[in-house]
Design a protein around this motif. Structure first.
Motif, PDB file in Angstrom:
ATOM      1  N   ILE A  81      81.452  47.959 -46.381  1.00  0.00           N
ATOM      2  CA  ILE A  81      80.441  47.894 -47.426  1.00  0.00           C
ATOM      3  C   ILE A  81      79.104  48.272 -46.802  1.00  0.00           C
ATOM      4  CG2 ILE A  81      80.042  45.398 -47.093  1.00  0.00           C
ATOM      5  CD1 ILE A  81      79.610  45.271 -50.178  1.00  0.00           C
ATOM      6  N   SER A  82      78.353  49.128 -47.463  1.00  0.00           N
ATOM      7  CA  SER A  82      77.105  49.639 -46.888  1.00  0.00           C
ATOM      8  C   SER A  82      75.967  48.638 -47.044  1.00  0.00           C
ATOM      9  CB  SER A  82      76.715  50.959 -47.559  1.00  0.00           C
ATOM     10  OG  SER A  82      76.295  50.740 -48.902  1.00  0.00           O
ATOM     11  N   TRP A  83      74.959  48.824 -46.194  1.00  0.00           N
ATOM     12  CA  TRP A  83      73.731  48.020 -46.310  1.00  0.00           C
ATOM     13  C   TRP A  83      73.100  48.246 -47.671  1.00  0.00           C
ATOM     14  CZ3 TRP A  83      68.584  48.298 -47.304  1.00  0.00           C
ATOM     15  CH2 TRP A  83      67.742  47.292 -46.812  1.00  0.00           C
ATOM     16  N   ASP A  84      73.107  49.483 -48.147  1.00  0.00           N
ATOM     17  CA  ASP A  84      72.500  49.798 -49.439  1.00  0.00           C
ATOM     18  C   ASP A  84      73.178  49.044 -50.572  1.00  0.00           C
ATOM     19  OD1 ASP A  84      70.705  51.510 -48.227  1.00  0.00           O
ATOM     20  OD2 ASP A  84      71.843  53.331 -48.712  1.00  0.00           O
ATOM     21  N   THR A  85      74.502  48.953 -50.515  1.00  0.00           N
ATOM     22  CA  THR A  85      75.229  48.223 -51.557  1.00  0.00           C
ATOM     23  C   THR A  85      74.911  46.739 -51.495  1.00  0.00           C
ATOM     24  OG1 THR A  85      77.034  49.832 -51.564  1.00  0.00           O
ATOM     25  CG2 THR A  85      77.529  47.650 -52.434  1.00  0.00           C
ATOM     26  N   LEU A  86      74.854  46.185 -50.294  1.00  0.00           N
ATOM     27  CA  LEU A  86      74.489  44.769 -50.151  1.00  0.00           C
ATOM     28  C   LEU A  86      73.078  44.518 -50.673  1.00  0.00           C
ATOM     29  CD1 LEU A  86      75.932  44.091 -46.584  1.00  0.00           C
ATOM     30  CD2 LEU A  86      76.805  43.151 -48.732  1.00  0.00           C
ATOM     31  N   ASN A  87      72.177  45.429 -50.375  1.00  0.00           N
ATOM     32  CA  ASN A  87      70.799  45.275 -50.821  1.00  0.00           C
ATOM     33  C   ASN A  87      70.710  45.328 -52.343  1.00  0.00           C
ATOM     34  OD1 ASN A  87      67.940  45.053 -50.316  1.00  0.00           O
ATOM     35  ND2 ASN A  87      67.765  47.213 -50.884  1.00  0.00           N
ATOM     36  N   ALA A  88      71.403  46.293 -52.950  1.00  0.00           N
ATOM     37  CA  ALA A  88      71.397  46.409 -54.409  1.00  0.00           C
ATOM     38  C   ALA A  88      72.005  45.177 -55.067  1.00  0.00           C
ATOM     39  CB  ALA A  88      72.162  47.663 -54.843  1.00  0.00           C
ATOM     40  N   GLY A  89      72.943  44.522 -54.363  1.00  0.00           N
ATOM     41  CA  GLY A  89      73.589  43.323 -54.898  1.00  0.00           C
ATOM     42  C   GLY A  89      72.880  42.029 -54.561  1.00  0.00           C
ATOM     43  N   GLY A  90      71.697  42.110 -53.945  1.00  0.00           N
ATOM     44  CA  GLY A  90      70.917  40.908 -53.667  1.00  0.00           C
ATOM     45  C   GLY A  90      71.392  40.109 -52.484  1.00  0.00           C
ATOM     46  N   MET A  91      72.061  40.765 -51.523  1.00  0.00           N
ATOM     47  CA  MET A  91      72.602  40.036 -50.380  1.00  0.00           C
ATOM     48  C   MET A  91      71.844  40.298 -49.072  1.00  0.00           C
ATOM     49  SD  MET A  91      75.042  38.220 -51.584  1.00  0.00           S
ATOM     50  CE  MET A  91      76.200  38.111 -52.948  1.00  0.00           C
ATOM     51  N   ILE A  92      70.776  41.069 -49.109  1.00  0.00           N
ATOM     52  CA  ILE A  92      69.995  41.308 -47.899  1.00  0.00           C
ATOM     53  C   ILE A  92      68.812  40.348 -47.837  1.00  0.00           C
ATOM     54  CG2 ILE A  92      68.600  42.980 -46.632  1.00  0.00           C
ATOM     55  CD1 ILE A  92      71.572  43.551 -46.469  1.00  0.00           C
ATOM     56  N   GLN A  93      67.893  40.466 -48.777  1.00  0.00           N
ATOM     57  CA  GLN A  93      66.780  39.520 -48.876  1.00  0.00           C
ATOM     58  C   GLN A  93      67.220  38.293 -49.678  1.00  0.00           C
ATOM     59  OE1 GLN A  93      63.956  39.881 -47.209  1.00  0.00           O
ATOM     60  NE2 GLN A  93      64.652  41.860 -46.404  1.00  0.00           N
ATOM     61  N   PRO A  94      66.499  37.161 -49.543  1.00  0.00           N
ATOM     62  CA  PRO A  94      66.946  35.931 -50.215  1.00  0.00           C
ATOM     63  C   PRO A  94      67.036  36.092 -51.732  1.00  0.00           C
ATOM     64  CG  PRO A  94      65.266  35.433 -48.568  1.00  0.00           C
ATOM     65  CD  PRO A  94      65.311  36.920 -48.681  1.00  0.00           C
ATOM     66  N   SER A  95      68.148  35.666 -52.277  1.00  0.00           N
ATOM     67  CA  SER A  95      68.325  35.592 -53.721  1.00  0.00           C
ATOM     68  C   SER A  95      69.093  34.313 -54.034  1.00  0.00           C
ATOM     69  CB  SER A  95      69.065  36.823 -54.252  1.00  0.00           C
ATOM     70  OG  SER A  95      70.346  36.933 -53.678  1.00  0.00           O
ATOM     71  N   SER A  96      68.984  33.866 -55.256  1.00  0.00           N
ATOM     72  CA  SER A  96      69.573  32.579 -55.621  1.00  0.00           C
ATOM     73  C   SER A  96      71.094  32.634 -55.560  1.00  0.00           C
ATOM     74  CB  SER A  96      69.138  32.170 -57.025  1.00  0.00           C
ATOM     75  OG  SER A  96      67.751  31.921 -57.068  1.00  0.00           O
ATOM     76  N   LEU A  97      71.666  31.602 -54.986  1.00  0.00           N
ATOM     77  CA  LEU A  97      73.116  31.450 -55.007  1.00  0.00           C
ATOM     78  C   LEU A  97      73.577  31.153 -56.424  1.00  0.00           C
ATOM     79  CD1 LEU A  97      73.886  29.332 -51.837  1.00  0.00           C
ATOM     80  CD2 LEU A  97      75.098  31.402 -52.498  1.00  0.00           C
ATOM     81  N   PRO A  98      74.798  31.515 -56.770  1.00  0.00           N
ATOM     82  CA  PRO A  98      75.324  31.106 -58.070  1.00  0.00           C
ATOM     83  C   PRO A  98      75.392  29.581 -58.151  1.00  0.00           C
ATOM     84  CG  PRO A  98      77.081  31.931 -56.671  1.00  0.00           C
ATOM     85  CD  PRO A  98      75.788  32.253 -55.976  1.00  0.00           C
ATOM     86  N   ILE A  99      75.350  29.095 -59.365  1.00  0.00           N
ATOM     87  CA  ILE A  99      75.469  27.660 -59.595  1.00  0.00           C
ATOM     88  C   ILE A  99      76.911  27.269 -59.317  1.00  0.00           C
ATOM     89  CG2 ILE A  99      75.250  25.854 -61.336  1.00  0.00           C
ATOM     90  CD1 ILE A  99      73.246  27.989 -62.689  1.00  0.00           C
ATOM     91  N   MET A 100      77.118  26.306 -58.432  1.00  0.00           N
ATOM     92  CA  MET A 100      78.464  25.994 -57.955  1.00  0.00           C
ATOM     93  C   MET A 100      78.967  24.654 -58.491  1.00  0.00           C
ATOM     94  SD  MET A 100      78.668  27.315 -54.034  1.00  0.00           S
ATOM     95  CE  MET A 100      78.264  29.006 -53.593  1.00  0.00           C
ATOM     96  N   LYS A 101      80.208  24.687 -58.924  1.00  0.00           N
ATOM     97  CA  LYS A 101      80.872  23.486 -59.418  1.00  0.00           C
ATOM     98  C   LYS A 101      81.159  22.525 -58.274  1.00  0.00           C
ATOM     99  CE  LYS A 101      85.170  22.030 -61.701  1.00  0.00           C
ATOM    100  NZ  LYS A 101      85.603  21.122 -60.620  1.00  0.00           N
ATOM    101  N   LEU A 102      80.939  21.234 -58.543  1.00  0.00           N
ATOM    102  CA  LEU A 102      81.322  20.191 -57.595  1.00  0.00           C
ATOM    103  C   LEU A 102      82.790  19.817 -57.806  1.00  0.00           C
ATOM    104  CD1 LEU A 102      78.242  17.789 -57.800  1.00  0.00           C
ATOM    105  CD2 LEU A 102      78.768  19.428 -55.998  1.00  0.00           C
TER     106      LEU A 102
END
Length: 535
Positions: A81-102
């Motif tokens: 997976i490319s850096w560009d794809t990770l960046n476009a998907g919000g995985m390079i700079q901080p972005s909110s995690l999905p809301i996770m079920k307990l």
């Protein structure tokens, strides 16, 4: 060595219990070449993602605590997976995690979860449901909700509404079958039924709400007057005279404003919502809002400052949000994306920045982030409630969201701590033996030397590595290069602005500079979780 990170720490199930060197399991799922989703933090039992990563991962990995508020994955979870794809998907700079079920509570409600209420201190969660014992009360211990013994006397039938008083000392439950309202007094973990009010609602109780000062209790129900308001004096609840103008039909839900000056009632026929202004013990109907709900008003929530009122209802757009100016309620434009079907419950977070709507048809819960008067839908939680969402409520600190719904487990609780996902930092140039910038690789890692790869991975404390293990048994750095956030210094010979820094693989401190658009099978994504640590 075992793929489990070989630290001297412990496997934890809760982030708040973690010390440096401890680790916690998490699930990651993605299709090849696409950013994926995280879920089941602390409790997943899925098989592990290989330590060299996978192009299409569907399994678990571990997050190692490296610093206060910082967890670093023990492996690359996804390669090719490319850096560009990770960046476009919000995985390079901080972005909110999905809301996770307990994880589900140890003991579940026995039927459809129809209403939820947290105590004001957030230590208790009450769930009204359709089968005996009709109400379940849970005590919270961090992220764990443990069912308490049932009250001494149970509600008489299917419970439809539940509300804690503002001091947490009283719990009211609206239900089928006379007396239609059951009120408990709490002493520690015990709830004792109080004597019934001398005047009861006239039919099935659907909704219930305490005023913020705890002096008034509103119950909406089948049968005229459709709303019954009690005044509390000690443990006695005395019915007040009916409002001069009544709701037009069966009362379905009710809510007081944060200052206790307004009372909202939802009902089956137009105008579908009736708003009263309280003056002492009298409740006077206000003019109808501009832009009425399009069907039965089924749930309400005021923002904590009282400036917004959310109404969920049975016709599209299924949620209507009003802005209050004194006694005037003006409908705002609809959110960008609407709930998928009938709105049944709603709750503002304690800071007023989030609004949850429980509704029919998946995803059963829709969560909005507020920016001024605009409400923007967030990504769905990692695991959705099963079937129709009914009642929903945020905990007073905003860290938990409870959703009652049809079908087991009948209650789904989400971790709403605001955590971020991103990639690790890796430096922008080589470093020399003194930690200064170097334009050539001198074998001393990257500059600045405070980059996270060198600080937390290369220099992970040796005393936290298990006997007989190596650093590679903790972070598996040799199995795959790791993309980092950084762009290399273009003054380094051969470097260009379209390149990005990758670390590891050849040796722990290795630094490389491939093009951001490449997606080689030996380079991938190593997640970093960051969060605010309160202790």
């Amino acid at each position: 060595m075992s793929p489990i990170p070989a630290t001297t720490g412990q496997l934890r199930t809760k982030i708040q219990d973690m010390e440096i060197g401890d680790y916690i399991v998490c699930k990651y799922q993605a299709s090849s070449g696409n950013v994926g989703t995280f879920s089941e933090l602390g409790y997943s039992t899925a098989s592990e993602i290989p330590v060299e990563g996978s192009a299409s991962p569907d399994g678990t990995f571990y997050l190692v605590k490296a610093e206060k508020g910082l967890l670093i994955a023990d492996r690359v979870v996804q390669h090719s997976i490319s850096w560009d794809t990770l960046n476009a998907g919000g995985m390079i700079q901080p972005s909110s995690l999905p809301i996770m079920k307990l994880p589900d509570p140890d003991e579940l409600p026995t039927g459809n979860g129809q209403s939820t209420s947290f105590s004001p201190d957030g230590n208790y969660l009450a769930v009204a449901h359709s089968s005996s014992p009709f109400v379940s009360i849970y005590k919270r211990n961090d992220d764990t909700f443990i069912k308490l013994p049932d009250p001494d006397i149970l509600p008489a039938g299917n419970s439809r509404g539940v509300s804690f008083s503002s001091d947490g000392n009283y719990l009211a439950v609206a239900h089928d079958v006379s007396p239609y309202i059951t009120i408990y007094k709490r002493s520690g973990d015990n709830l004792t039924k109080l004597p019934d009010p001398s005047e009861l609602p006239t039919g099935t109780g659907y909704g219930v709400s305490f005023s913020p000062d705890g002096n008034y209790l509103s119950v909406v129900h089948v049968g005229s007057p459709y709303i019954t308001i009690y005044k509390k004096n000690g443990d006695t609840f005395t019915k007040l005279p009916n409002p001069s103008e009544l709701p037009t039909d069966t009362g379905v839900q009710t809510s007081f404003s944060p200052d206790g000056n307004h009372l909202v009632v939802g009902h089956n026929t137009s105008p579908f919502v009736t708003i009263y202004k309280r003056n002492g013990d009298s409740f006077e109907k206000l003019p109808d809002p501009s832009g009425l709900p399009t069907g039965t008003g089924r749930g309400f929530s005021f923002s904590p400052d009282g400036n917004y009122l959310a109404v969920v209802h049975s016709g599209s757009p299924f949620v209507s949000i009003y802005k209050r100016n004194d006694d005037t309620f003006t409908k705002l434009p609809n959110p960008d994306i609407l709930p998928t079907n009938i709105g049944r419950g709603t709750s503002f977070s304690s800071d007023g920045n989030y609004l949850a709507v429980a509704h029919s048809i998946l995803p059963s819960i829709t969560i909005y982030k507020r920016n001024g008067d605009n409400f923007t839908k967030l990504p769905d939680p990692d695991v959705l409630p099963i079937n129709i969402g009914w009642g929903t409520s945020f905990s007073p600190d905003g860290n938990y969201l409870a959703v009652g719904h049809d079908e087991s487990p009948y209650i789904t609780i989400y971790d709403f701590h605001q955590r971020k996902i991103r990639s690790i930092t890796g430096g922008v140039s080589y470093a020399d033996e003194n930690g200064n910038k170097s334009l050539s690789d001198q074998g001393f890692g990257a500059f600045p030397t405070t980059n996270e790869w060198d600080k937390y991975i290369v220099n992970f404390p040796e005393n936290l590595i298990a006997d007989g293990a190596t650093l590679d048994d903790v972070f598996h750095w040799s199995k795959c290069y790791t993309w980092t956030q950084d762009t290399p210094d273009v003054n380094i010979q051969g470097r260009a602005s379209d390149q990005r820094v990758r670390r590891g693989s050849l040796n722990a401190g290795h630094t490389g500079f491939p093009s951001s658009s490449l997606d080689p099978s030996n380079t991938g994504f190593r997640p970093v979780f960051q969060y605010k640590e309160t202790q």
